[in-house]
Design a protein around this motif. Structure first.
Motif, PDB file in Angstrom:
ATOM      1  N   ARG A  40      24.432  29.231   1.356  1.00 23.73           N
ATOM      2  CA  ARG A  40      23.621  29.757   2.458  1.00 23.73           C
ATOM      3  C   ARG A  40      22.797  28.646   3.098  1.00 23.73           C
ATOM      4  NH1 ARG A  40      21.908  33.567  -0.040  1.00 23.73           N
ATOM      5  NH2 ARG A  40      19.751  33.199  -0.561  1.00 23.73           N
ATOM      6  N   ALA A  93      26.513  33.878   5.842  1.00 21.37           N
ATOM      7  CA  ALA A  93      25.292  33.457   5.158  1.00 21.37           C
ATOM      8  C   ALA A  93      24.508  34.669   4.657  1.00 21.37           C
ATOM      9  CB  ALA A  93      24.431  32.598   6.088  1.00 21.37           C
ATOM     10  N   SER A  94      24.451  35.717   5.464  1.00 20.59           N
ATOM     11  CA  SER A  94      23.733  36.929   5.068  1.00 20.59           C
ATOM     12  C   SER A  94      24.399  37.609   3.879  1.00 20.59           C
ATOM     13  CB  SER A  94      23.652  37.912   6.245  1.00 20.59           C
ATOM     14  OG  SER A  94      22.931  37.339   7.311  1.00 20.59           O
ATOM     15  N   THR A 148      26.047  36.119   1.545  1.00 16.29           N
ATOM     16  CA  THR A 148      25.729  35.362   0.327  1.00 16.29           C
ATOM     17  C   THR A 148      24.379  35.787  -0.232  1.00 16.29           C
ATOM     18  OG1 THR A 148      24.626  33.478   1.408  1.00 16.29           O
ATOM     19  CG2 THR A 148      27.032  33.322   1.115  1.00 16.29           C
ATOM     20  N   ASP A 149      23.473  36.208   0.650  1.00 14.39           N
ATOM     21  CA  ASP A 149      22.168  36.694   0.200  1.00 14.39           C
ATOM     22  C   ASP A 149      22.328  37.978  -0.597  1.00 14.39           C
ATOM     23  OD1 ASP A 149      19.402  36.996  -0.114  1.00 14.39           O
ATOM     24  OD2 ASP A 149      19.228  38.106   1.770  1.00 14.39           O
TER      25      ASP A 149
END
Length: 175
Positions: free
Chosen positions: A11, A40-41, A43-44
């Motif tokens: 991320r 990326a979101s 992966t959060d």
């Protein structure tokens, strides 16, 4: 480095890629940036689930995960401010809430107490991520204004809720 921490690092690596794609002038760069932002979101979402499920919670993850989240969201918002898609005061509200909640957590930790993420904080995060994704679609100004309003309302509500629920952490008698 475990899987959860690798996702957090991914991320962080994706943040400059996201910003670079937004800066580049080519057809559909917003859609490419949206894909990077969504990745990326995701992966959060995954790093926390994996860390809890497989007992991979580390001090590194506790430290870096919230920083990665804040960097991703702030990067998107600052780009929107630069483009005139979001008023700067919205970003100030978001950053102020993050500082206040982080400071509250530090004081609580100093007193041996952990302040876990609350329901309103999760709603704030989810709605912010969704709104930022919508804004990347380049829709009419009114949509950006609605998204900015949703971000401000959920952010402010969450910040106030954290303060009210944890007001005993702060010793107001010494003021």
């Amino acid at each position: 480095m475990n899987t959860a921490n690798k996702l957090t690092m991914l991320r962080i690596i994706l943040i400059p890629v996201f910003v670079l794609v937004l800066y580049l002038d080519f057809d559909y760069n917003n859609y490419v940036a949206l894909a990077v932002f969504v990745l990326a979101s995701v992966t959060d979402l995954l790093d926390g689930k994996i860390a809890r499920k497989y007992n991979m919670i580390t001090d590194f993850g506790k430290f870096m995960d919230p920083i990665a989240d804040k960097l991703l969201v702030t990067s998107a918002m600052l780009m929107f401010v630069a483009w005139g898609w979001m008023p700067a005061w919205v970003v100030i509200v978001v950053i102020a809430r993050e500082f206040i909640v982080s400071a509250l957590r530090l004081v609580a930790a100093n007193n041996g107490r952990v302040i876990a993420a609350g329901w309103s904080g999760k709603v704030k995060t989810a709605s912010t991520m969704v709104c930022l994704c919508i804004m990347l679609l380049g829709l009419p100004t009114i949509v950006n204004q609605i998204c900015s309003a949703v971000i401000v309302v959920t952010t402010a509500y969450s910040g106030v809720e954290y303060m009210v629920k944890n007001r005993d952490v702060l010793d107001w008698s010494n003021m």
